[in-house]
Design a protein around this motif. Sequence first.
Motif, PDB file in Angstrom:
ATOM      1  N   GLY A  52      48.324  43.170  46.155  1.00  0.00           N
ATOM      2  CA  GLY A  52      47.401  42.322  46.876  1.00  0.00           C
ATOM      3  C   GLY A  52      46.413  43.004  47.786  1.00  0.00           C
ATOM      4  O   GLY A  52      45.435  42.395  48.203  1.00  0.00           O
ATOM      5  N   LEU A  53      46.646  44.257  48.104  1.00  0.00           N
ATOM      6  CA  LEU A  53      45.764  44.920  49.068  1.00  0.00           C
ATOM      7  C   LEU A  53      44.345  45.054  48.526  1.00  0.00           C
ATOM      8  O   LEU A  53      43.377  44.858  49.264  1.00  0.00           O
ATOM      9  N   HIS A  54      44.199  45.344  47.263  1.00  0.00           N
ATOM     10  CA  HIS A  54      42.853  45.483  46.700  1.00  0.00           C
ATOM     11  C   HIS A  54      42.236  44.128  46.351  1.00  0.00           C
ATOM     12  O   HIS A  54      41.064  44.064  46.010  1.00  0.00           O
ATOM     13  N   ARG A  55      43.004  43.040  46.434  1.00  0.00           N
ATOM     14  CA  ARG A  55      42.468  41.716  46.149  1.00  0.00           C
ATOM     15  C   ARG A  55      41.952  41.004  47.397  1.00  0.00           C
ATOM     16  O   ARG A  55      41.460  39.885  47.291  1.00  0.00           O
ATOM     17  N   MET A  56      42.102  41.625  48.529  1.00  0.00           N
ATOM     18  CA  MET A  56      41.597  41.004  49.760  1.00  0.00           C
ATOM     19  C   MET A  56      40.072  41.049  49.760  1.00  0.00           C
ATOM     20  O   MET A  56      39.478  42.090  49.547  1.00  0.00           O
ATOM     21  N   CYS A  57      39.462  39.911  49.992  1.00  0.00           N
ATOM     22  CA  CYS A  57      37.998  39.847  49.981  1.00  0.00           C
ATOM     23  C   CYS A  57      37.413  40.105  51.365  1.00  0.00           C
ATOM     24  O   CYS A  57      36.233  40.395  51.493  1.00  0.00           O
ATOM     25  N   LEU A  58      38.219  39.980  52.402  1.00  0.00           N
ATOM     26  CA  LEU A  58      37.728  40.126  53.765  1.00  0.00           C
ATOM     27  C   LEU A  58      38.729  40.937  54.576  1.00  0.00           C
ATOM     28  O   LEU A  58      39.906  40.596  54.646  1.00  0.00           O
ATOM     29  N   TRP A  59      38.269  42.016  55.148  1.00  0.00           N
ATOM     30  CA  TRP A  59      39.084  42.816  56.053  1.00  0.00           C
ATOM     31  C   TRP A  59      38.642  42.493  57.472  1.00  0.00           C
ATOM     32  O   TRP A  59      37.444  42.447  57.770  1.00  0.00           O
ATOM     33  N   ILE A  60      39.607  42.267  58.350  1.00  0.00           N
ATOM     34  CA  ILE A  60      39.295  41.986  59.747  1.00  0.00           C
ATOM     35  C   ILE A  60      39.075  43.323  60.446  1.00  0.00           C
ATOM     36  O   ILE A  60      39.970  44.158  60.505  1.00  0.00           O
ATOM     37  N   ILE A  61      37.864  43.528  60.974  1.00  0.00           N
ATOM     38  CA  ILE A  61      37.501  44.789  61.613  1.00  0.00           C
ATOM     39  C   ILE A  61      37.229  44.517  63.084  1.00  0.00           C
ATOM     40  O   ILE A  61      36.430  43.634  63.424  1.00  0.00           O
ATOM     41  N   PRO A  62      37.874  45.277  63.979  1.00  0.00           N
ATOM     42  CA  PRO A  62      37.632  45.051  65.410  1.00  0.00           C
ATOM     43  C   PRO A  62      36.218  45.482  65.793  1.00  0.00           C
ATOM     44  O   PRO A  62      35.703  46.500  65.324  1.00  0.00           O
ATOM     45  N   ASP A  63      35.595  44.692  66.651  1.00  0.00           N
ATOM     46  CA  ASP A  63      34.208  44.968  67.036  1.00  0.00           C
ATOM     47  C   ASP A  63      34.154  45.943  68.207  1.00  0.00           C
ATOM     48  O   ASP A  63      33.751  47.081  68.047  1.00  0.00           O
ATOM     49  N   LEU A  76      47.663  43.777  60.756  1.00  0.00           N
ATOM     50  CA  LEU A  76      47.512  42.404  60.273  1.00  0.00           C
ATOM     51  C   LEU A  76      46.858  42.384  58.894  1.00  0.00           C
ATOM     52  O   LEU A  76      47.245  41.580  58.038  1.00  0.00           O
ATOM     53  N   ASN A  77      45.893  43.263  58.669  1.00  0.00           N
ATOM     54  CA  ASN A  77      45.273  43.363  57.347  1.00  0.00           C
ATOM     55  C   ASN A  77      46.318  43.702  56.287  1.00  0.00           C
ATOM     56  O   ASN A  77      46.312  43.126  55.197  1.00  0.00           O
ATOM     57  N   PHE A  78      47.212  44.634  56.596  1.00  0.00           N
ATOM     58  CA  PHE A  78      48.236  45.012  55.629  1.00  0.00           C
ATOM     59  C   PHE A  78      49.237  43.877  55.410  1.00  0.00           C
ATOM     60  O   PHE A  78      49.703  43.660  54.286  1.00  0.00           O
ATOM     61  N   ILE A  79      49.575  43.154  56.455  1.00  0.00           N
ATOM     62  CA  ILE A  79      50.510  42.030  56.298  1.00  0.00           C
ATOM     63  C   ILE A  79      49.884  40.928  55.447  1.00  0.00           C
ATOM     64  O   ILE A  79      50.530  40.383  54.550  1.00  0.00           O
ATOM     65  N   ILE A  80      48.614  40.615  55.698  1.00  0.00           N
ATOM     66  CA  ILE A  80      47.932  39.596  54.892  1.00  0.00           C
ATOM     67  C   ILE A  80      47.816  40.053  53.436  1.00  0.00           C
ATOM     68  O   ILE A  80      48.031  39.269  52.507  1.00  0.00           O
ATOM     69  N   GLY A  81      47.500  41.327  53.226  1.00  0.00           N
ATOM     70  CA  GLY A  81      47.448  41.860  51.857  1.00  0.00           C
ATOM     71  C   GLY A  81      48.797  41.792  51.168  1.00  0.00           C
ATOM     72  O   GLY A  81      48.883  41.518  49.969  1.00  0.00           O
ATOM     73  N   GLY A  82      49.877  42.028  51.913  1.00  0.00           N
ATOM     74  CA  GLY A  82      51.209  41.933  51.338  1.00  0.00           C
ATOM     75  C   GLY A  82      51.584  40.513  50.970  1.00  0.00           C
ATOM     76  O   GLY A  82      52.234  40.276  49.947  1.00  0.00           O
ATOM     77  N   VAL A  83      51.177  39.543  51.787  1.00  0.00           N
ATOM     78  CA  VAL A  83      51.463  38.140  51.477  1.00  0.00           C
ATOM     79  C   VAL A  83      50.689  37.709  50.237  1.00  0.00           C
ATOM     80  O   VAL A  83      51.244  37.058  49.325  1.00  0.00           O
ATOM     81  N   ILE A  84      49.411  38.082  50.166  1.00  0.00           N
ATOM     82  CA  ILE A  84      48.617  37.772  48.970  1.00  0.00           C
ATOM     83  C   ILE A  84      49.247  38.434  47.754  1.00  0.00           C
ATOM     84  O   ILE A  84      49.404  37.825  46.690  1.00  0.00           O
ATOM     85  N   GLY A  85      49.638  39.686  47.896  1.00  0.00           N
ATOM     86  CA  GLY A  85      50.260  40.407  46.789  1.00  0.00           C
ATOM     87  C   GLY A  85      51.604  39.836  46.396  1.00  0.00           C
ATOM     88  O   GLY A  85      52.000  39.912  45.231  1.00  0.00           O
ATOM     89  N   GLY A  86      52.330  39.261  47.351  1.00  0.00           N
ATOM     90  CA  GLY A  86      53.594  38.616  47.013  1.00  0.00           C
ATOM     91  C   GLY A  86      53.384  37.444  46.072  1.00  0.00           C
ATOM     92  O   GLY A  86      54.142  37.257  45.113  1.00  0.00           O
ATOM     93  N   PHE A  87      52.348  36.651  46.332  1.00  0.00           N
ATOM     94  CA  PHE A  87      52.032  35.548  45.429  1.00  0.00           C
ATOM     95  C   PHE A  87      51.567  36.060  44.069  1.00  0.00           C
ATOM     96  O   PHE A  87      51.926  35.506  43.034  1.00  0.00           O
ATOM     97  N   VAL A  88      50.774  37.126  44.068  1.00  0.00           N
ATOM     98  CA  VAL A  88      50.314  37.713  42.804  1.00  0.00           C
ATOM     99  C   VAL A  88      51.502  38.269  42.023  1.00  0.00           C
ATOM    100  O   VAL A  88      51.581  38.100  40.798  1.00  0.00           O
ATOM    101  N   LEU A  89      52.429  38.910  42.712  1.00  0.00           N
ATOM    102  CA  LEU A  89      53.616  39.450  42.053  1.00  0.00           C
ATOM    103  C   LEU A  89      54.461  38.338  41.437  1.00  0.00           C
ATOM    104  O   LEU A  89      54.919  38.461  40.298  1.00  0.00           O
ATOM    105  N   ILE A  90      54.638  37.245  42.155  1.00  0.00           N
ATOM    106  CA  ILE A  90      55.381  36.110  41.600  1.00  0.00           C
ATOM    107  C   ILE A  90      54.671  35.562  40.366  1.00  0.00           C
ATOM    108  O   ILE A  90      55.305  35.268  39.355  1.00  0.00           O
TER     109      ILE A  90
END
Length: 111
Positions: A52-63, A76-90
């Motif tokens: 899921g990490l490469h499927r994230m369309c938006l990375w949160i970048i601190p200003d 947080l970016n890595f956690i969100i990528g892991g959650v997206i990837g968990g759904f993709v893996l399923i």
Amino acid sequence: MTRSESVKTFFIKSVLPVAAALLLYCIFKSACMNGGELDYVWLWILCGLPFGLHRMCLWIIPDSGSLGGGIALFALNFIIGGVIGGFVLIWRLIVAAWYVPLTLLRMAKAL
């Protein structure tokens, strides 16, 4: 579809995702042990990272924040990528289970 194409598609769609999931499970199982119990949420997130990490369309970048805030957003970016990837893996595992009877049907038609 010829017999060799059916076998090739079976290995790509079925065997490779299951083998990748088993390999990731074996790698991250020891990292997710918490008090002698397996923490399935963190295992799901860690196993989903490569999917899921490469499927994230938006990375949160601190200003213009502190270093701690930047590190927290990076995590947080890595956690969100892991959650997206968990759904993709399923989803990939569901597709892998679907391709077993489909390949058997294609092999029966090819005879």
